[in-house]
Design a protein around this motif. Structure first.
Motif, PDB file in Angstrom:
ATOM      1  N   TRP A  84       7.535  -3.392   4.739  1.00  0.00           N
ATOM      2  CA  TRP A  84       7.784  -3.948   3.416  1.00  0.00           C
ATOM      3  C   TRP A  84       6.504  -4.055   2.607  1.00  0.00           C
ATOM      4  O   TRP A  84       6.551  -3.977   1.377  1.00  0.00           O
ATOM      5  N   SER A  85       5.379  -4.211   3.270  1.00  0.00           N
ATOM      6  CA  SER A  85       4.108  -4.267   2.542  1.00  0.00           C
ATOM      7  C   SER A  85       3.836  -2.950   1.829  1.00  0.00           C
ATOM      8  O   SER A  85       3.304  -2.938   0.714  1.00  0.00           O
ATOM      9  N   TRP A  88       5.978  -2.882  -1.244  1.00  0.00           N
ATOM     10  CA  TRP A  88       5.431  -3.759  -2.262  1.00  0.00           C
ATOM     11  C   TRP A  88       4.252  -3.114  -2.978  1.00  0.00           C
ATOM     12  O   TRP A  88       4.089  -3.259  -4.188  1.00  0.00           O
TER      13      TRP A  88
END
Length: 243
Positions: A84-85, A88
């Motif tokens: 998910w980083s 993002w």
């Protein structure tokens, strides 16, 4: 008399290994998740109407919920590009993309960032809508909330379908502009290009394990499904008999 002939200037020719180099960009578990979720969503949407395919619809809905649960965990412990980083970081380019469109910059100069941002938004929207659809679908099946819950379930399913079409449109346009088959990349995980593999470990074994788990659940759901009631009368039959 000895004469020497100067060689003609030539451009360097890439070796076969370089010309056919295909970098690994997407790991096997992520690809298996993607295609199983796509198949489950398509099947659940097509079986959403009527009682005949209700158990299939419910089974595929539970499958989607399980797959999303895996993806949420994989976004925390998976390879860097699946986390998910990483998603993002792609979204952080949104203000720059917005300024580029407002300034009228050429499409070729901003499309790659636009695709990354838009696809990331589409992925998050699809995951959120799928979770919401599974939740209100369960509530509808359990007869919680009444008619409005059923209508809400239909709304979220249609919103997810619209997001899917938007995602597919982005893939088609990006494939044309970049002259790269992005659908094939999601199948094989590889894309032509120089440089090292982005994914260091493909983890084919985990992709196979996910596929086997889903297939096992489908077999279990099929075997434990209640037998059809031969005395059941459908609404259409009942209306015909009333005539």
């Amino acid at each position: 008399m000895n004469t020497t002939v100067s060689p003609l200037p030539s451009t360097p020719v890439a070796s076969p290994s370089t010309a056919t180099r295909r970098r690994l960009l997407i790991d096997a578990p992520t690809r298996v998740f993607h295609w199983l979720l796509a198949a489950s969503f398509a099947g659940a949407y097509l079986t959403g109407e009527g009682e005949r395919w209700r158990l299939v619809h419910i089974t595929l809905g539970y499958t989607m919920a399980g797959l999303i649960g895996f993806r949420l965990v994989w976004g925390l412990i998976g390879p860097p590009q699946a986390r998910w980083s990483a998603q993002w970081r792609k979204l952080r380019a949104l203000p720059e993309v917005w300024r580029g469109w407002r300034a009228g910059r050429p499409l070729a100069s901003i499309w790659l960032q636009t695709q990354h941002v838009a696809n990331t938004l589409a992925i998050w929207a699809l995951l959120g809508l799928s979770v919401l659809s599974a939740a209100n679908g369960y509530a509808t099946y359990a007869e919680i909330g009444g008619e409005w819950m059923s209508e809400f379930h239909e709304f979220t399913a249609n919103a997810a379908l619209a997001t899917v079409f938007g995602h597919l449109g982005l893939i088609v346009v990006s494939s044309v502009l970049r002259q790269t088959n992005l659908v094939a990349t999601m199948i094989t995980g590889r894309q032509p290009g120089a440089g090292p593999d982005v994914v260091k470990r493909n983890r084919i074994w985990l992709g196979l394990l996910i596929a086997m788990a889903v297939a096992g659940y489908w077999v279990y759901a099929w075997q434990t499904a209640p037998a059809a009631d031969p005395t059941a009368v459908t609404h259409s039959q009942r209306g015909h008999d009333d005539d």
